[in-house]
Design an enzyme around this catalytic site. Structure first.
Site, short mmCIF file in Angstrom:
data_model
loop_
_atom_site.label_atom_id
_atom_site.label_comp_id
_atom_site.label_asym_id
_atom_site.label_seq_id
_atom_site.Cartn_x
_atom_site.Cartn_y
_atom_site.Cartn_z
N ARG A 50 -60.39 135.33 31.84
CA ARG A 50 -59.38 136.21 32.46
C ARG A 50 -60.04 137.37 33.20
O ARG A 50 -59.48 137.88 34.18
CB ARG A 50 -58.41 136.73 31.37
CG ARG A 50 -57.14 137.40 31.90
CD ARG A 50 -56.16 137.64 30.76
NE ARG A 50 -54.87 138.20 31.18
CZ ARG A 50 -54.50 139.46 30.99
NH1 ARG A 50 -55.32 140.31 30.41
NH2 ARG A 50 -53.31 139.87 31.37
N ILE A 66 -50.52 140.80 36.67
CA ILE A 66 -50.81 139.58 35.93
C ILE A 66 -50.12 139.77 34.58
O ILE A 66 -50.24 140.82 33.96
CB ILE A 66 -52.35 139.38 35.81
CG1 ILE A 66 -52.73 138.19 34.93
CG2 ILE A 66 -53.05 140.61 35.27
CD1 ILE A 66 -54.27 137.95 34.92
N SER A 67 -49.33 138.79 34.16
CA SER A 67 -48.56 138.91 32.91
C SER A 67 -49.49 139.00 31.72
O SER A 67 -50.63 138.56 31.76
CB SER A 67 -47.65 137.69 32.72
OG SER A 67 -46.88 137.47 33.86
N LYS A 68 -48.96 139.56 30.61
CA LYS A 68 -49.83 139.64 29.44
C LYS A 68 -50.00 138.26 28.81
O LYS A 68 -49.09 137.42 28.90
CB LYS A 68 -49.33 140.68 28.45
CG LYS A 68 -47.97 140.51 27.89
CD LYS A 68 -47.75 141.68 26.93
CE LYS A 68 -46.42 141.59 26.24
NZ LYS A 68 -46.25 142.67 25.26
N PRO A 69 -51.17 138.02 28.20
CA PRO A 69 -51.48 136.68 27.70
C PRO A 69 -50.40 136.09 26.79
O PRO A 69 -50.09 134.90 26.88
CB PRO A 69 -52.80 136.88 26.95
CG PRO A 69 -53.45 138.02 27.66
CD PRO A 69 -52.33 138.93 28.08
#
Ligand code: SAH
Length: 213
Positions: A33, A59-62
């Site tokens: 990432r 970017i979205s959180k994992p």
């Protein structure tokens, strides 16, 4: 940066939060990432947090990405066929998807991000990822029908074109603001008898916008 240990710790946290699908786990373990964020944010790349990627996007959180991908795979161990992603952003989720399906068609409406994603993905040499610059609202009919459609941006409803391009037996996972001010995660399955829609938890994704920028 040798990020294997810190990435493995992130995967273990996702598992502790409920991630089960082995293929999704493996995809997270294999995808760096930190390569997808600005150098100033590398130290935060494996925290469960969303991060800015420029052009006002994130970017979205994992844990949110894991939830979407697990819903998309629906417990199936085998690879999905063709998958359409709306909102390439920095390309991170497209890289994850490359492990989970045969072909990834990923659309981005912001030219700068489309180009950034191309640069980020180039060293990974993922021949099954196809990046498309353009508005994803009408979908991408020439790549379909799709076994899966996943969107990282939410509109008022699910665009009809996406439903049309979903294969029978396919699944769509997307945020949508079905009630004013309340965006929810929506899963639609296309069955031989029609579409089955399930509205899940409240989420917060960037808006789905039409046209290109
Ligand atoms: N999956 C991405 C998340 C990016 S955020 C990642 O891993 O980085 C969502 C993205 O959707 C933004 O880049 C935004 O520009 C894009 N987007 C919004 N509306 C869109 C549309 N109609 N077509 C294509 N992309 C769109």
């Amino acid at each position: 940066m040798d990020s294997r240990a810190v990435r493995e710790a992130m995967v273990q946290k996702l598992v502790a939060q409920g991630l089960q699908h082995p293929g999704v786990r493996q995809a997270f373990a294999a995808t760096e990432r930190h390569r997808f964020v600005d150098s100033g944010l590398v130290a935060q790349a494996y925290e469960d947090t969303s991060l800015p990627i420029g052009w006002g996007q994130t970017i979205s959180k994992p844990s949110v990405v894991a939830r979407m991908l697990e819903l998309l795979c629906d417990g199936r161990a085998e690879r999905l066929g063709r998958v359409l992603e709306i909102g390439t952003g920095c390309g991170y989720q497209a890289a994850l998807l490359s492990h989970l399906c045969r072909e990834v068609y990923s659309m981005e409406r912001v030219k700068g991000l489309h180009e950034r994603a191309r640069e980020n993905l180039r060293p990974l040499r993922l021949p099954n990822v196809h990046l498309i610059f353009g508005d994803g609202m009408p979908g991408f009919p020439s790549g379909g029908p799709y076994a899966g459609i996943v969107s990282a941006a939410g509109g008022q409803d699910i665009p009809a074109a996406w439903l049309e391009q979903l294969a029978v037996g396919g699944r769509l996972v997307a945020p949508a603001e079905l009630a004013p001010g309340r965006q929810s995660l929506v899963v639609v399955e296309r069955t031989p008898g029609g579409y089955v829609k399930n509205v899940l938890e409240a989420v917060l994704f960037v808006p789905l916008k039409s046209g290109v920028a």
